[in-house]
Design an enzyme around this catalytic site. Structure first.
Site, mmCIF file in Angstrom:
data_model
loop_
_atom_site.group_PDB
_atom_site.id
_atom_site.type_symbol
_atom_site.label_atom_id
_atom_site.label_comp_id
_atom_site.label_asym_id
_atom_site.label_seq_id
_atom_site.Cartn_x
_atom_site.Cartn_y
_atom_site.Cartn_z
ATOM 1 N N HIS A 156 0.836 -1.206 0.000
ATOM 2 C CA HIS A 156 0.000 0.000 0.000
ATOM 3 C C HIS A 156 0.869 1.254 0.000
ATOM 4 C CE1 HIS A 156 -3.397 -2.578 1.200
ATOM 5 N NE2 HIS A 156 -4.137 -1.614 0.695
ATOM 6 N N LYS A 160 -0.434 4.847 4.648
ATOM 7 C CA LYS A 160 -1.275 3.887 5.386
ATOM 8 C C LYS A 160 -0.678 3.620 6.767
ATOM 9 C CE LYS A 160 -3.785 -0.447 4.899
ATOM 10 N NZ LYS A 160 -5.043 0.142 5.394
#
Ligand code: NAD
Length: 269
Positions: A156, A160
């Site tokens: 990601h 995040k």
């Protein structure tokens, strides 16, 4: 179906803007309200303009109680904020679509208690493709069994804050369910130093964070002679926003209870 009125909380966030766009794009769905955290520089701005669509006449407010009446709240914010919004939903007898991830056990229990009578969809990932992948992973795990070493990989963007991703954990749970075991008993979340040989039956997780990766997930079933991989790559967050709006529309026909995207997409056996 009559018009569905939606409040998007955290409407200036990465997902919030997409959600406002998806609400305005979906037929029969209107934006009734939009909120942001107290102190946000975006308070008072038009939610539609912020989302890059037309002016909607819905200004961002910091108190959800001042939003117009609505049927459902869509929440992709943060655990503490989601708990606050859940109390509002329960008080008003509305539905709630929750995309926020990163709840610890205590906050997760609080959320369940607050929304005990409400119709709720909560999913770690609202993409239709990911939910199909979860179903395929459970099936593969049931067929392949523990002779195949199972690993889950996810990547990601650098912003995040939780790991492994909610989707990676959902993949782990599907995999464990396919084997008839509990993920908590077999998960290996980190490896460092002299770890010893791989223990049979474990499910390993690995994580990458960097740049603007929207979301990559992979379940691997590895034997000596072959490897099966089930991959999902998201290239645009709109995929989650459209799924969440689809869930909100589906939810309006349901009575109280907790559902996930497997229910929305009718993927349960
Ligand atoms: P983000 O930080 O860009 O957006 C969150 C927004 O919520 C921010 O604008 C923040 O100011 C706002 N917020 C915080 N507290 C608030 C409050 N009390 N009231 C109103 N607004 C408040 O984050 P993001 O990338 O949009 O992700 C948000 C959440 O959604 C994360 O938990 C992420 O993991 C999750 N997510 C889930 C899916 C899924 O499909 N389930 C997909 C993408 C992201």
């Amino acid at each position: 179906m009559s018009e569905l009125r939606v409040i998007v909380v955290g409407a200036s966030g990465r997902m919030g803007r997409m959600l406002v766009r998806a609400v305005t794009e979906a037929r029969g769905t209107v934006l009734a309200g939009a909120t942001e955290r107290a102190g946000s520089p975006f308070l008072g701005r038009d939610a539609g303009e912020m989302a890059g669509v037309e002016t909607l006449g819905v200004a961002l407010v910091d108190d959800i109680h001042s939003c117009a009446d609505a049927d459902v709240v869509i929440d992709f914010t943060a655990p503490a904020a989601t708990l606050h919004h859940a109390a509002f939903v329960a008080e008003r007898g509305m539905g709630m679509v929750i995309g926020t991830t990163g709840f610890d056990a205590e906050k997760s229990q609080q959320l369940t208690d607050i929304l005990v009578n409400a119709p709720v969809v909560m999913a770690a990932n609202y993409s239709v493709g990911v939910n199909l992948a979860l179903s395929l992973i459970e099936r593969a795990a049931a067929v392949l069994g523990e002779d195949y070493d199972a690993e889950i990989f996810e990547a990601h963007h650098k912003h995040k804050v939780d790991a492994p991703s909610g989707t990676a954990l959902a993949m782990g749970r599907s995999l464990a369910a396919g084997r008839g075991v509990n993920l908590d008993d077999v998960a290996v979340y980190s490896r460092e130093g002299i770890t010893g040989a791989r223990k049979a039956g474990t499910i390993g997780f690995s994580v990458v964070r960097g740049g603007n990766i929207v979301g990559e997930h992979q379940a691997m079933f590895i034997a000596d002679e072959e490897r099966i991989e089930i991959n999902h790559n998201a290239s645009d967050r709109m995929v989650f926003a459209r799924g969440a709006v689809r869930a909100a529309r589906w939810l309006s026909d349901q009575s109280g209870g907790w559902y996930d995207m497997q229910d929305v997409l009718n993927l349960r056996d």
